[in-house]
Design a protein around this motif. Structure first.
Motif, PDB file in Angstrom:
ATOM      1  N   VAL A   1       0.833  -1.202   0.000  1.00 32.98           N
ATOM      2  CA  VAL A   1       0.000   0.000   0.000  1.00 32.98           C
ATOM      3  C   VAL A   1       0.867   1.252   0.000  1.00 32.98           C
ATOM      4  O   VAL A   1       1.968   1.283   0.547  1.00 32.98           O
ATOM      5  CB  VAL A   1      -0.981   0.032   1.191  1.00 32.98           C
ATOM      6  N   TRP A   2       0.312   2.289  -0.636  1.00 32.34           N
ATOM      7  CA  TRP A   2       0.967   3.602  -0.721  1.00 32.34           C
ATOM      8  C   TRP A   2       0.597   4.415   0.506  1.00 32.34           C
ATOM      9  O   TRP A   2      -0.583   4.533   0.845  1.00 32.34           O
ATOM     10  CB  TRP A   2       0.505   4.293  -1.988  1.00 32.34           C
ATOM     11  N   GLU A   3       1.581   4.972   1.190  1.00 32.08           N
ATOM     12  CA  GLU A   3       1.316   5.792   2.376  1.00 32.08           C
ATOM     13  C   GLU A   3       1.753   7.241   2.198  1.00 32.08           C
ATOM     14  O   GLU A   3       1.541   8.067   3.081  1.00 32.08           O
ATOM     15  CB  GLU A   3       2.024   5.191   3.596  1.00 32.08           C
ATOM     16  N   GLY A   4       2.372   7.552   1.072  1.00 34.96           N
ATOM     17  CA  GLY A   4       2.866   8.894   0.822  1.00 34.96           C
ATOM     18  C   GLY A   4       4.124   8.821  -0.015  1.00 34.96           C
ATOM     19  O   GLY A   4       4.614   7.739  -0.353  1.00 34.96           O
ATOM     20  N   LYS A   5       4.653   9.969  -0.371  1.00 35.36           N
ATOM     21  CA  LYS A   5       5.861  10.016  -1.192  1.00 35.36           C
ATOM     22  C   LYS A   5       6.997   9.240  -0.540  1.00 35.36           C
ATOM     23  O   LYS A   5       7.296   9.433   0.642  1.00 35.36           O
ATOM     24  CB  LYS A   5       6.270  11.479  -1.402  1.00 35.36           C
ATOM     25  N   ASN A   6       7.607   8.342  -1.307  1.00 34.96           N
ATOM     26  CA  ASN A   6       8.724   7.507  -0.838  1.00 34.96           C
ATOM     27  C   ASN A   6       8.348   6.647   0.365  1.00 34.96           C
ATOM     28  O   ASN A   6       9.211   6.286   1.169  1.00 34.96           O
ATOM     29  CB  ASN A   6       9.943   8.368  -0.478  1.00 34.96           C
ATOM     30  N   ASN A   7       7.094   6.307   0.483  1.00 37.74           N
ATOM     31  CA  ASN A   7       6.633   5.561   1.659  1.00 37.74           C
ATOM     32  C   ASN A   7       5.585   4.530   1.254  1.00 37.74           C
ATOM     33  O   ASN A   7       4.433   4.868   0.987  1.00 37.74           O
ATOM     34  CB  ASN A   7       6.052   6.517   2.697  1.00 37.74           C
ATOM     35  N   ILE A   8       6.013   3.283   1.164  1.00 37.08           N
ATOM     36  CA  ILE A   8       5.077   2.185   0.967  1.00 37.08           C
ATOM     37  C   ILE A   8       5.286   1.166   2.085  1.00 37.08           C
ATOM     38  O   ILE A   8       6.335   1.139   2.731  1.00 37.08           O
ATOM     39  CB  ILE A   8       5.253   1.497  -0.398  1.00 37.08           C
ATOM     40  N   LYS A   9       4.290   0.342   2.312  1.00 35.33           N
ATOM     41  CA  LYS A   9       4.429  -0.728   3.303  1.00 35.33           C
ATOM     42  C   LYS A   9       3.546  -1.897   2.904  1.00 35.33           C
ATOM     43  O   LYS A   9       2.661  -1.773   2.045  1.00 35.33           O
ATOM     44  CB  LYS A   9       4.054  -0.228   4.694  1.00 35.33           C
ATOM     45  N   VAL A  10       3.790  -3.035   3.520  1.00 34.28           N
ATOM     46  CA  VAL A  10       2.946  -4.214   3.334  1.00 34.28           C
ATOM     47  C   VAL A  10       2.010  -4.285   4.529  1.00 34.28           C
ATOM     48  O   VAL A  10       2.464  -4.262   5.682  1.00 34.28           O
ATOM     49  CB  VAL A  10       3.787  -5.490   3.201  1.00 34.28           C
ATOM     50  N   ALA A  11       0.703  -4.322   4.252  1.00 35.58           N
ATOM     51  CA  ALA A  11      -0.280  -4.205   5.319  1.00 35.58           C
ATOM     52  C   ALA A  11      -1.449  -5.148   5.079  1.00 35.58           C
ATOM     53  O   ALA A  11      -1.638  -5.691   3.987  1.00 35.58           O
ATOM     54  CB  ALA A  11      -0.785  -2.761   5.402  1.00 35.58           C
ATOM     55  N   GLU A  12      -2.232  -5.348   6.135  1.00 36.70           N
ATOM     56  CA  GLU A  12      -3.494  -6.071   6.024  1.00 36.70           C
ATOM     57  C   GLU A  12      -4.552  -5.132   5.454  1.00 36.70           C
ATOM     58  O   GLU A  12      -4.738  -4.014   5.936  1.00 36.70           O
ATOM     59  CB  GLU A  12      -3.948  -6.560   7.407  1.00 36.70           C
ATOM     60  N   VAL A  13      -5.224  -5.580   4.399  1.00 35.39           N
ATOM     61  CA  VAL A  13      -6.323  -4.812   3.807  1.00 35.39           C
ATOM     62  C   VAL A  13      -7.515  -5.758   3.624  1.00 35.39           C
ATOM     63  O   VAL A  13      -7.352  -6.977   3.634  1.00 35.39           O
ATOM     64  CB  VAL A  13      -5.910  -4.194   2.455  1.00 35.39           C
ATOM     65  N   PRO A  14      -8.705  -5.210   3.440  1.00 30.49           N
ATOM     66  CA  PRO A  14      -9.875  -6.084   3.272  1.00 30.49           C
ATOM     67  C   PRO A  14      -9.745  -6.967   2.033  1.00 30.49           C
ATOM     68  O   PRO A  14      -9.218  -6.542   0.995  1.00 30.49           O
ATOM     69  CB  PRO A  14     -11.033  -5.094   3.120  1.00 30.49           C
ATOM     70  N   ASP A  15     -10.227  -8.196   2.147  1.00 28.17           N
ATOM     71  CA  ASP A  15     -10.268  -9.081   0.984  1.00 28.17           C
ATOM     72  C   ASP A  15     -11.187  -8.489  -0.080  1.00 28.17           C
ATOM     73  O   ASP A  15     -12.229  -7.904   0.239  1.00 28.17           O
ATOM     74  CB  ASP A  15     -10.804 -10.464   1.372  1.00 28.17           C
ATOM     75  N   PRO A  16     -10.832  -8.630  -1.364  1.00 36.34           N
ATOM     76  CA  PRO A  16     -11.728  -8.144  -2.417  1.00 36.34           C
ATOM     77  C   PRO A  16     -12.987  -8.993  -2.493  1.00 36.34           C
ATOM     78  O   PRO A  16     -12.979 -10.184  -2.169  1.00 36.34           O
ATOM     79  CB  PRO A  16     -10.886  -8.276  -3.684  1.00 36.34           C
ATOM     80  N   LYS A  17     -14.065  -8.382  -2.952  1.00 38.08           N
ATOM     81  CA  LYS A  17     -15.359  -9.063  -3.092  1.00 38.08           C
ATOM     82  C   LYS A  17     -15.919  -8.816  -4.485  1.00 38.08           C
ATOM     83  O   LYS A  17     -15.602  -7.825  -5.136  1.00 38.08           O
ATOM     84  CB  LYS A  17     -16.345  -8.564  -2.041  1.00 38.08           C
TER      85      LYS A  17
END
Length: 388
Positions: free
Chosen positions: A5-21
């Motif tokens: 996921v994108w968190e801002g300029k030069n800032n990404i992380k791997v995170a838990e997000v909702p499953d797609p439906k």
């Protein structure tokens, strides 16, 4: 699920997000088996593409297994192995019916934003800002694929993921860039940028009948890969590109030029410093030095093909040279759907193995590190793939 996921300029992380439906009967859910970082993802990472929001899922090069389908998806079945084009197209509008898939009228729910900026909106894109629809991307464990009865291509052959993944974007992009050059037997094609798209453009130019390909870059491992693609090379830090191209073509110039770099180009001269300063001050959006050189270098009556992404306005654009030399300029997002099947056939027949561009393989959890080395071109990084 886990996603980049994108968190801002030069800032990404791997995170838990909702499953797609499933949201629409034409949707499918794809379990991602392989994804990649594209050079245009770096425009998001570096903060040059507007309308990004914290938590947006990145990635538009992906493939995987169909695990769920809407009631109107008749051409796929659970368990099918598919590659998904990065452009989302309805298959029914004026533009789709004319094979202009990336210009689809019906897949960008935020078309008004692009209308305001560009006059008209193109198609929705996976993982590429809310101006292009805000669709969650494929650097994730699962993806919702809209219009799944139109976009994904099934892979039946005994091929590896790495051989077919790039049908999602960069192989068709390089091929369309070469096709836009209207190559004739004996032509010389110059390509600015030896990244993955540039390398596929070189391969494609030779497939389409070019006699010579000349590649321009500064990164040793990229220039080496270009030579492995049978290209002659120019290191722009060592010579004047325009003078070198004149000498290599008997003074006439290349028959066509391909700008496979786009908005974040690098250079060594004063004009590059000017571009960086104006971009930093938000006085213009793009650094177009390769495009300027391509227009200046191209022979009279030639073609300049632009697969490199540009986002807004540029300065010092040599329109006078383009006019005086009667150049043809061709550009745009790739009509991926048009090229997937014929290029899959070339892979199947052994004419090309697209995995040659890959330098690094990571797990999805290593995405922040992967983005950094891909951007900085460290550790001889030319292309990254990731496995969820």
């Amino acid at each position: 699920m886990r996603a980049v996921v994108w968190e801002g300029k030069n800032n990404i992380k791997v995170a838990e997000v909702p499953d797609p439906k499933i949201l629409n009967p034409h949707d499918a859910i794809v379990k991602v088996t392989l994804t990649a970082i594209c050079g245009s993802d770096l425009h998001l990472y570096n903060g040059f593409i507007p309308t990004m929001k914290s938590g947006d899922v990145l990635g538009h090069e992906f493939m995987g297994e169909v695990v769920e389908m809407g009631s109107e998806v008749k051409n796929l079945a659970k368990g099918d192995w598919v590659v998904v084009p990065f452009t989302i197209a309805c298959g029914r509008c004026f533009f789709c019916q004319r094979d202009l898939w990336s210009l689809c009228d019906n897949t960008n729910p935020n078309a008004w934003i692009a209308d305001t900026v560009y006059g008209h909106s193109g198609s929705g894109l996976f993982g590429y800002s809310h101006m292009y629809g805000g669709y969650p991307g494929g650097q994730a464990e699962y993806v919702r694929v809209p219009f799944a009865d139109v976009g994904p291509i099934k892979i039946y052959e005994d091929l590896r993921d790495e051989q077919v993944l790039f049908l999602s974007d960069i192989f068709p992009t390089g091929y369309m860039a070469a096709e836009n050059c209207s190559i004739q037997p004996g032509d010389t094609i110059a390509v600015w940028g030896c990244g993955p798209v540039g390398l596929f453009a070189m391969k494609s130019a030779l497939i389409l009948g070019a006699e010579r390909v000349i590649a321009i870059d500064r990164v040793p491992e990229r220039l080496r890969k270009a030579r492995e693609c049978c290209a002659e090379t120019i290191d722009y830090t060592e010579v004047n590109v325009l003078e070198a191209l004149k000498e290599m073509t008997g003074g006439r110039g290349p028959d066509a030029c391909i700008d496979a770099v786009g908005m974040e180009s690098h250079g060594t001269n004063v004009i590059h410093m000017y571009d960086r300063a104006k971009q930093a001050l938000m006085l213009h959006t793009d650094r177009p030095q390769p495009l300027r050189e391509a227009i200046q270098a191209c022979r009279k009556g030639g073609t300049v093909s632009i697969p490199g992404v540009y986002g807004g306005v540029i300065d010092k654009f040599p329109i006078g040279a383009a006019f005086a030399k009667a150049l043809t300029l061709k550009m745009g997002q790739t009509h991926v759907h048009k090229y997937m099947r014929p290029l899959l056939e070339r892979i199947r027949r052994g004419y090309i193995d697209p995995s040659f561009v890959i330098s690094h393989r990571f797990s999805l959890e290593e995405a922040p590190h992967a983005y950094r080395i891909f951007r900085e071109k460290t550790d001889e990084c030319t292309k990254v793939v990731m496995k969820p």
